[in-house]
Design an enzyme around this catalytic site. Structure first.
Site, PDB file in Angstrom:
ATOM      1  N   TYR A 142     -27.373  -9.276  49.419  1.00 28.90           N
ATOM      2  CA  TYR A 142     -25.973  -9.007  49.090  1.00 28.90           C
ATOM      3  C   TYR A 142     -25.726  -7.533  49.394  1.00 28.90           C
ATOM      4  O   TYR A 142     -26.572  -6.680  49.107  1.00 28.90           O
ATOM      5  CB  TYR A 142     -25.715  -9.275  47.607  1.00 28.90           C
ATOM      6  CG  TYR A 142     -26.082 -10.678  47.156  1.00 28.90           C
ATOM      7  CD1 TYR A 142     -25.221 -11.745  47.402  1.00 28.90           C
ATOM      8  CD2 TYR A 142     -27.280 -10.928  46.493  1.00 28.90           C
ATOM      9  CE1 TYR A 142     -25.547 -13.034  46.986  1.00 28.90           C
ATOM     10  CE2 TYR A 142     -27.609 -12.209  46.071  1.00 28.90           C
ATOM     11  CZ  TYR A 142     -26.743 -13.260  46.321  1.00 28.90           C
ATOM     12  OH  TYR A 142     -27.070 -14.521  45.908  1.00 28.90           O
ATOM     13  N   ARG A 163     -42.057 -16.211  42.774  1.00 28.87           N
ATOM     14  CA  ARG A 163     -42.865 -15.347  43.661  1.00 28.87           C
ATOM     15  C   ARG A 163     -44.355 -15.623  43.487  1.00 28.87           C
ATOM     16  O   ARG A 163     -45.186 -14.717  43.607  1.00 28.87           O
ATOM     17  CB  ARG A 163     -42.548 -13.878  43.394  1.00 28.87           C
ATOM     18  CG  ARG A 163     -41.121 -13.568  43.706  1.00 28.87           C
ATOM     19  CD  ARG A 163     -40.816 -12.092  43.908  1.00 28.87           C
ATOM     20  NE  ARG A 163     -39.374 -11.974  43.926  1.00 28.87           N
ATOM     21  CZ  ARG A 163     -38.652 -11.410  42.964  1.00 28.87           C
ATOM     22  NH1 ARG A 163     -39.246 -10.835  41.930  1.00 28.87           N
ATOM     23  NH2 ARG A 163     -37.347 -11.390  43.043  1.00 28.87           N
ATOM     24  N   ASP A 324     -36.512 -23.107  41.068  1.00 28.57           N
ATOM     25  CA  ASP A 324     -36.619 -23.046  42.532  1.00 28.57           C
ATOM     26  C   ASP A 324     -37.692 -23.999  43.062  1.00 28.57           C
ATOM     27  O   ASP A 324     -38.700 -24.239  42.390  1.00 28.57           O
ATOM     28  CB  ASP A 324     -36.989 -21.615  42.970  1.00 28.57           C
ATOM     29  CG  ASP A 324     -35.848 -20.639  42.737  1.00 28.57           C
ATOM     30  OD1 ASP A 324     -34.687 -21.061  42.837  1.00 28.57           O
ATOM     31  OD2 ASP A 324     -36.137 -19.460  42.448  1.00 28.57           O
TER      32      ASP A 324
END
Ligand code: SF4
Length: 480
Positions: A142, A163, A324
């Site tokens: 962004y 991660r 995720d």
């Protein structure tokens, strides 16, 4: 519970479903200690160094503390070389050892399910952070924000970590490196960056000189308005926040906000409350990023208790993330409908301050997309029809202009759009009961034509009783 839930034993659980003492209390509950550490002096227990040094880091330690089947032990032994394990005694003590599906255990203890990827959809780097990385360790996706991965070390390794590719398999406390300098230089050279997320791993595991390096340098960049520290320390090792020198260092940067990660009400302990209080007292706002996790918090009751508990310790619920699609975490993923169902049970049912944004972080670097129940039912040139949390449908004119649509004899939502009706209210709602009560009071004391005053802005609810007065007063049903 679907077939896969039954297989994994990870169907939705609510806080009231288990008999473990703390879950029936409003958080923060009482301090807990596993019997193994019962005799550890309070001063050691509250020392983060002792907690780190005594963290559970191997399957050999785990098997003496929790029940496993032989197959499970073999599987998690095989995973040991692949994914790191660390559970400080404080966090381990929150586990109910008698419950193989305990929500704290699921988050922290290696599971054989980490080997599965049935659909093949799970990825190493689902958000493609590495592809939006102009310098090593920095993601610039962004325009006004940059994410800095400053370490691969955490106080506890969450089994669902996005991660995982980095936090679980690499490690070590590095000295300040050329890559650290390049990240700071990149931020300095990009005046469009206003918000820097210092993340990891967990940046509060960094040695003080390295944390100071990032904070001091970022704080002096004029265009940086906010430095967000992403950390699970308040949850997994709050003792670290009992250290005044760390609090002073964080506060010295003046731009620091804390972004933490409570997932279950049982994590809101007196120690966590004390750690958060120290951050708040030093002027750092705290936002919470919760992840929706199957078997951990995928029930409305659990999430509602969690959000209320967070408000009680002045931590603002900010995000509820859909889990995720990361390799080794597929067993934590719920349907999107589960998240929407939970959001439906929050909005209107609790303080707006306690309602997070439910978001899916799109794969391929697509960014965050908010999801919520549908409150916009229909639209016309003149008006919209909106639904509230009780199922009441209301015609709402967003601007003051003459109607363009001729009132037409019609029914239902269409009647709201055409302007012949202004509200459809279901029977049996609290709202309806209050209106009836108010109406009785009104008709007892005032002229029948009296209408409730209409308010705007901060004065309270905007109320138009006109449509409702006639049918209720005459004993008929509400307009449909
Ligand atoms: S603390 Fe954060 S970075 Fe570390 S393992 Fe947990 S989710 Fe991943």
């Amino acid at each position: 519970m679907n077939e896969s839930d039954e297989r994994t034993g990870l169907g939705p659980r609510s806080v009231a479903q288990t008999a473990y003492g703390h879950e029936e209390e409003e958080p923060p509950g009482k301090p807990r200690r596993h019997p193994l550490w019962r005799d550890v002096p309070e001063s050691q227990w509250n020392d983060w160094r002792w907690q780190s040094q005594n963290a559970i880091r191997s399957v050999r330690q785990l098997r003496d503390l929790l029940p496993f089947t032989p197959d499970e032990l073999e599987a998690i032994g095989a995973l040991e070389g692949q994914y790191k394990l660390a559970i400080p005694p404080y966090y381990f003590s929150l586990i109910n050892p008698d419950d193989p599906n305990d929500p704290i255990r699921l988050q922290s203890v290696t599971s054989p399910l980490e080997m599965t990827n049935e659909s093949g959809y799970e990825m190493e780097d689902p958000l493609e952070e590495d592809k939006d990385s102009p310098v090593p360790g920095l993601t610039h996706r962004y325009a006004d924000r940059a994410l800095l991965v400053t370490t691969h070390v955490c106080t506890m390794y969450c089994r669902f970590c996005t991660r995982k590719r980095a936090t679980m398999v690499r490690g070590g406390w590095d000295a300040i490196s050329r890559n650290d300098e390049r990240m700071v230089e990149y931020v300095r050279d990009h005046p469009e960056i206003r918000d820097v997320i210092v993340s990891g791993g967990d940046p509060l595991t960094l040695p003080v000189p390295k944390l100071k390096f990032f904070l001091d340098n970022l704080a002096t960049i004029p265009h940086v308005d906010i430095i967000r520290i992403g950390t699970r320390v308040p949850v997994t090792l709050p003792q670290k926040l009992f250290d005044p020198s760390l609090i002073e260092l964080l506060a010295s940067a003046e731009k620091v906000w804390i972004q933490t990660h409570f997932n279950h009400p049982r994590e809101i302990t007196p120690e966590a409350a004390r750690g958060c209080r120290n951050l708040l007292k030093a002027g750092m706002p705290i936002n919470n990023h919760c992840v929706l996790l199957k078997g951990v918090n995928d029930s409305l009751e659990t999430i509602r208790t969690l959000m209320r508990g967070l408000l009680r310790i002045k931590v603002r619920p900010y995000y509820l993330f859909h889990c995720d699609p990361v390799i080794g975490a597929s067993h934590f993923r719920t349907s999107v409908w589960k998240g929407v169902e939970i959001m439906e049970g929050l909005r209107g049912h609790m303080s707006g301050l306690g309602i997070p944004n439910y978001v899916v972080d799109l794969p391929r670097g697509g960014g965050k997309v908010p999801l919520m129940p549908n409150y916009l039912v229909s639209v016309s040139d003149d008006a919209v029809v909106l639904r509230n949390y009780e199922g009441m449908l209301v015609r709402y004119q967003p601007d003051d202009k003459p109607a363009t649509i001729q009132p037409t004899k019609t029914k239902g939502v269409s009647a709201l759009l055409s302007g012949t009706k202004s509200v459809i209210m279901p029977e049996g709602t609290d709202h309806m009961a209050r209106r009836r009560l108010n109406l009785n009071l009104v008709t007892d004391t005032h002229d029948e034509n009296t209408h409730a005053e209409s308010h705007n802005g901060c004065c309270g609810d905007t109320t138009h009783l006109e449509d409702e007065l006639v049918p209720v007063h005459s004993g008929e049903a509400y307009p449909e």
